[in-house]
Design a protein around this motif. Structure first.
Motif, PDB file in Angstrom:
ATOM      1  N   ASP B  14      -1.826  11.795 -29.236  1.00 35.64           N
ATOM      2  CA  ASP B  14      -1.676  11.635 -27.787  1.00 35.64           C
ATOM      3  C   ASP B  14      -0.485  10.738 -27.445  1.00 35.64           C
ATOM      4  O   ASP B  14       0.252  11.007 -26.503  1.00 35.64           O
ATOM      5  CB  ASP B  14      -2.952  11.034 -27.196  1.00 35.64           C
ATOM      6  N   THR B  42       2.315  25.512 -27.920  1.00 31.57           N
ATOM      7  CA  THR B  42       2.014  25.338 -26.485  1.00 31.57           C
ATOM      8  C   THR B  42       2.665  24.072 -25.944  1.00 31.57           C
ATOM      9  O   THR B  42       3.205  24.062 -24.838  1.00 31.57           O
ATOM     10  CB  THR B  42       0.486  25.234 -26.272  1.00 31.57           C
ATOM     11  N   GLU B  43       2.630  23.001 -26.762  1.00 32.77           N
ATOM     12  CA  GLU B  43       3.250  21.745 -26.339  1.00 32.77           C
ATOM     13  C   GLU B  43       4.763  21.940 -26.187  1.00 32.77           C
ATOM     14  O   GLU B  43       5.368  21.424 -25.252  1.00 32.77           O
ATOM     15  CB  GLU B  43       2.995  20.644 -27.378  1.00 32.77           C
ATOM     16  N   ASP B  46       5.431  23.909 -23.018  1.00 28.48           N
ATOM     17  CA  ASP B  46       5.162  23.047 -21.857  1.00 28.48           C
ATOM     18  C   ASP B  46       6.345  22.102 -21.609  1.00 28.48           C
ATOM     19  O   ASP B  46       6.841  21.974 -20.488  1.00 28.48           O
ATOM     20  CB  ASP B  46       3.874  22.265 -22.126  1.00 28.48           C
ATOM     21  N   GLU B  48       9.430  22.457 -22.638  1.00 26.43           N
ATOM     22  CA  GLU B  48      10.648  23.201 -22.274  1.00 26.43           C
ATOM     23  C   GLU B  48      10.610  23.651 -20.816  1.00 26.43           C
ATOM     24  O   GLU B  48      11.616  23.600 -20.110  1.00 26.43           O
ATOM     25  CB  GLU B  48      10.831  24.396 -23.214  1.00 26.43           C
ATOM     26  N   ILE B  49       9.425  24.113 -20.375  1.00 22.44           N
ATOM     27  CA  ILE B  49       9.324  24.575 -18.983  1.00 22.44           C
ATOM     28  C   ILE B  49       9.487  23.398 -18.026  1.00 22.44           C
ATOM     29  O   ILE B  49      10.216  23.465 -17.046  1.00 22.44           O
ATOM     30  CB  ILE B  49       7.962  25.261 -18.739  1.00 22.44           C
ATOM     31  N   ARG B  50       8.802  22.298 -18.330  1.00 23.63           N
ATOM     32  CA  ARG B  50       8.840  21.160 -17.404  1.00 23.63           C
ATOM     33  C   ARG B  50      10.211  20.523 -17.301  1.00 23.63           C
ATOM     34  O   ARG B  50      10.659  20.151 -16.222  1.00 23.63           O
ATOM     35  CB  ARG B  50       7.867  20.074 -17.866  1.00 23.63           C
ATOM     36  N   TYR B  51      10.869  20.341 -18.461  1.00 21.75           N
ATOM     37  CA  TYR B  51      12.048  19.477 -18.453  1.00 21.75           C
ATOM     38  C   TYR B  51      13.339  20.205 -18.803  1.00 21.75           C
ATOM     39  O   TYR B  51      14.400  19.576 -18.824  1.00 21.75           O
ATOM     40  CB  TYR B  51      11.837  18.299 -19.413  1.00 21.75           C
TER      41      TYR B  51
END
Lengths: 441, 245
Positions: B14, B42-43, B46, B48-51
């Motif tokens: 985490d 998945t991480e 996530d 790549e899409i966000r930032y």
């Protein structure tokens, strides 16, 4: 552990599970009667279960984004604030947003939230392309307007009672800037406010803030605020460097529960009057950044503490178009007489709504909040009664007070259909919240 | 600082993922290294899409020392910052009886992290720049009956980091030691932790970003820990050995 909604009332001793994978989620769903919980922004007991409250915030991944259509696929625990942070700088904004950005996408779909553009764009469900829902057997079903349609239609606005919403495909709206051109109009009373709404049906965003303590001819005096997404070309030069302003570091926060006596009819009256005159004096047109426009309260973190430890209750109803004027007058009279001025009273025109169990209907919605006390509870019950009398309904995401009988009076057909669907697919045995038990949904 | 790559070792935890989010949000490309790293797909998406940054996945087993040099060779670029978030708490009670299990805990918390950081230290030294961040533990500050296997390995790691810092200070390479205290993670799930001493993973990540930027040496995430540890260190051993803390 002791949990509550955003209103801090009621507080319920809940078993909390925090699954991290679909398997862990399925294991917990099939073993105990459950309700999914997002970021805890429903005001009452919609996301509380004594037997199993499922914290969905670990399901917080964005899964794909299509820049040609603006479709984002994300897990239900992703917060709207994260969506805005990621996509506003790229020119995308939520097509429908409630008054806080600290909601989870799952919660938004389950409550089928609405925003200031409901009269044009409808509720959140309108921008949802599909959902993945985990049913009572722990299996995941993809549903949309064309596939497993009943599950889709009842899950939007179904308050998590059809299953656990796991993934969502939603469409964002393209915007040129993160600024809103706001025009503020003063309405001397309720009639004038409604006239303004009816004249402004082509405005993208509209909302009115009502001074609940005004009486007589001034009953319902309000500020009606209209908004449009500002284009780059129209923005004043000083904003050209920041077409997409980001949230500045938030320093304001209510550090502890204020004692209950801080909010009384005098302080609220003073605040309301100040707010009203301030709005009346100012320049009617201004450019407001997205955060202050859509989420004014988000900048005061934990603002719910202003109501003190005992918490507060929200009341939000909608009345059909033809009975709205008389119904709202009756409500405002009751509120004004009670002297229990609501800190926030918001009036909004809803457009047409076609959905199975969602809150909105074409008409006017009024939202109020009251610090919890016997008198407030009595007033809220009275307002619920008036809602029923005028053919309206209440918003479950805000409710913590109503009883099963009144909800059934408002919404007999829909409640019956919902119940039979839940019996039929086994959801009734597996999914329940403190609210659904109170209201016998 | 330009947007150099950030390598995160033990990327599944985490804290590690929170660090990845913090650096990705600042526009740094991210290299996630962990065992069975394909499960972090998945991480990766996530992030790549966000930032809109590049995220690469690298298989890395902290106990497989022989492959450590290859892991670093296999990176798309030598990172600017490397964060070692590897850590295994183990089970003190059963590990006391199972000597091999105890040895594994010590290796995973000390020998392995020290080895991979040694590879990085040499490369960073050669280049003359870079930051190494080691997430150690307050458990390493004094041996206690309830967690001395984990704690002693972390003590070794803390000392190793301070030695590296001393060695590399003149070479343009900085070393940060992070002592997070209690953190609300999967590792501590089910433990009854005092809220005032317990940090969220995002707070640890923010502290790491800050410490790296300001070239801090040793950081506590919750400042109260500095006082507590000073007090704990001051207790005479004759008294300490009889205490249950």
């Amino acid at each position: 552990m002791k949990l509550s909604g955003w209103g801090k009332y009621p507080v319920v001793d809940c078993r909390l599970s925090q699954p991290r994978s679909e398997k862990e989620l399925a294991d917990t769903v099939i073993t105990s009667k459950s309700i999914a919980r997002g970021n805890g922004r429903a005001y009452g007991d919609s996301a509380l279960s004594r037997t199993n409250t499922i914290d969905m915030l670990k399901f917080n991944h964005m899964l794909s984004f299509d820049p040609t259509t603006g479709q984002l696929v994300a897990e239900a625990g992703v917060l709207l604030s994260d969506v805005i942070a990621a996509f506003l700088p790229r020119g995308w904004f939520p097509a429908v947003t409630p008054g806080t950005r600290f909601v989870s996408l799952g919660g938004m779909a389950a409550a089928d939230v609405h925003g200031k553009n409901h009269h044009i764009d409808g509720s959140f469900g309108n921008c949802v392309d599909w959902l993945d829902v985990m049913g009572p057997d722990g299996k995941i079903t993809r549903c949309s307007r064309t596939e497993n349609t009943p599950l889709f239609e009842w899950s939007i606005g179904g308050m998590g009672l059809t299953g656990v919403i796991l993934r969502i495909a939603l469409r964002l709206r393209p915007v040129e800037t993160g600024w809103i051109r706001q025009t503020t109009h003063v309405a001397q009373n309720l009639d004038a406010a409604i006239d303004l709404f009816e004249k402004s049906l082509d405005a993208t965003y509209s909302v009115a803030w009502i001074d609940c303590l005004s009486t007589g001819n001034a009953l319902g005096r309000s500020l009606v605020m209209l908004g449009e997404h500002a284009t780059r070309a129209e923005m004043p030069v000083k904003y050209h460097a920041t077409p997409f302003p980001s949230v500045t570091t938030q320093k304001l926060s209510v550090p502890f529960n204020l004692p209950g006596f801080c909010l009384n009819q005098y302080s609220v009256r003073a605040f309301n009057a100040l707010y009203y005159w301030n709005g009346k004096r100012g320049d009617p047109t201004s450019y407001v950044n997205w955060n202050s426009y859509f989420y004014p309260l988000d900048s005061v973190l934990e603002w719910n503490r202003i109501y003190g430890r005992q918490g507060f209750a929200q009341f939000q109803c909608v009345l059909p178009l033809d009975s709205a004027r008389s119904g709202l007058s009756e409500m405002l009279n009751n509120i004004s007489e009670s002297g229990r001025g609501s800190f926030l009273a918001v009036l909004k025109r809803f457009g047409q709504q076609h959905s199975r169990f969602s809150f909105p209907m074409e008409g006017y919605t009024l939202a109020l909040d009251f610090p919890i006390s016997d008198r407030s509870v009595a007033l809220i019950r009275k307002l619920g009664q008036i809602t029923a009398d005028y053919g309206g309904r209440i918003y479950l995401a805000k409710d913590s007070i109503m009883d099963a009988q009144s909800v059934r009076t408002m919404d007999a057909t829909r409640v019956d259909e919902f119940e039979s669907l839940r019996q039929h697919n086994g959801a009734a045995q597996r999914f329940a919240s403190a609210q659904s038990e109170r209201l016998k949904l | 600082m330009s947007n150099g790559g950030v390598l995160i070792l033990g990327a599944r935890s985490d804290i590690a993922l929170a660090v990845a989010h913090s650096y990705a949000a600042l526009g740094h490309p991210i290299q996630l290294a962990a065992r069975n790293v394909q499960t972090l797909q998945t991480e990766k998406e996530d992030l790549e899409i966000r930032y809109q940054v590049n995220v690469s996945l690298h298989n890395f087993d902290v106990l497989d020392l022989e492959r450590h040099a290859d892991v670093i060779e296999g990176l798309p670029e030598l990172p600017e910052i490397a964060v070692c978030a590897v850590g295994v708490l183990g089970n003190q009670e059963s590990d006391e009886k199972d000597i091999l299990a105890a040895a594994q805990i010590m290796r995973a918390n000390f020998e392995g992290p020290a080895s991979i950081l040694a590879v990085l230290a040499n490369r960073f030294e050669q280049r003359g720049s870079g930051v190494l961040v080691g997430i150690s533990s307050v458990a390493g500050e004094r041996g206690r009956a309830t967690n001395y296997i984990y704690g002693s390995a972390k003590a070794g790691f803390t000392t190793y980091l301070s030695g590296l810092r001393n060695r590399l200070a003149k070479q343009g390479v900085h070393v940060v030691t992070v002592l997070p205290g209690f953190v609300d993670t999967r590792m501590t799930e089910g433990l009854d932790l005092p809220p005032k001493l317990t940090a969220q993973p995002s707070e640890v990540a923010a502290a790491i970003v800050r410490a790296t930027r300001r070239q801090k040496n040793t950081v506590y995430v919750k400042p109260l820990w500095a006082f507590i540890l000073t007090a704990i260190r001051l207790i005479p051993e004759s008294l300490f050995k009889k205490m249950n803390i």
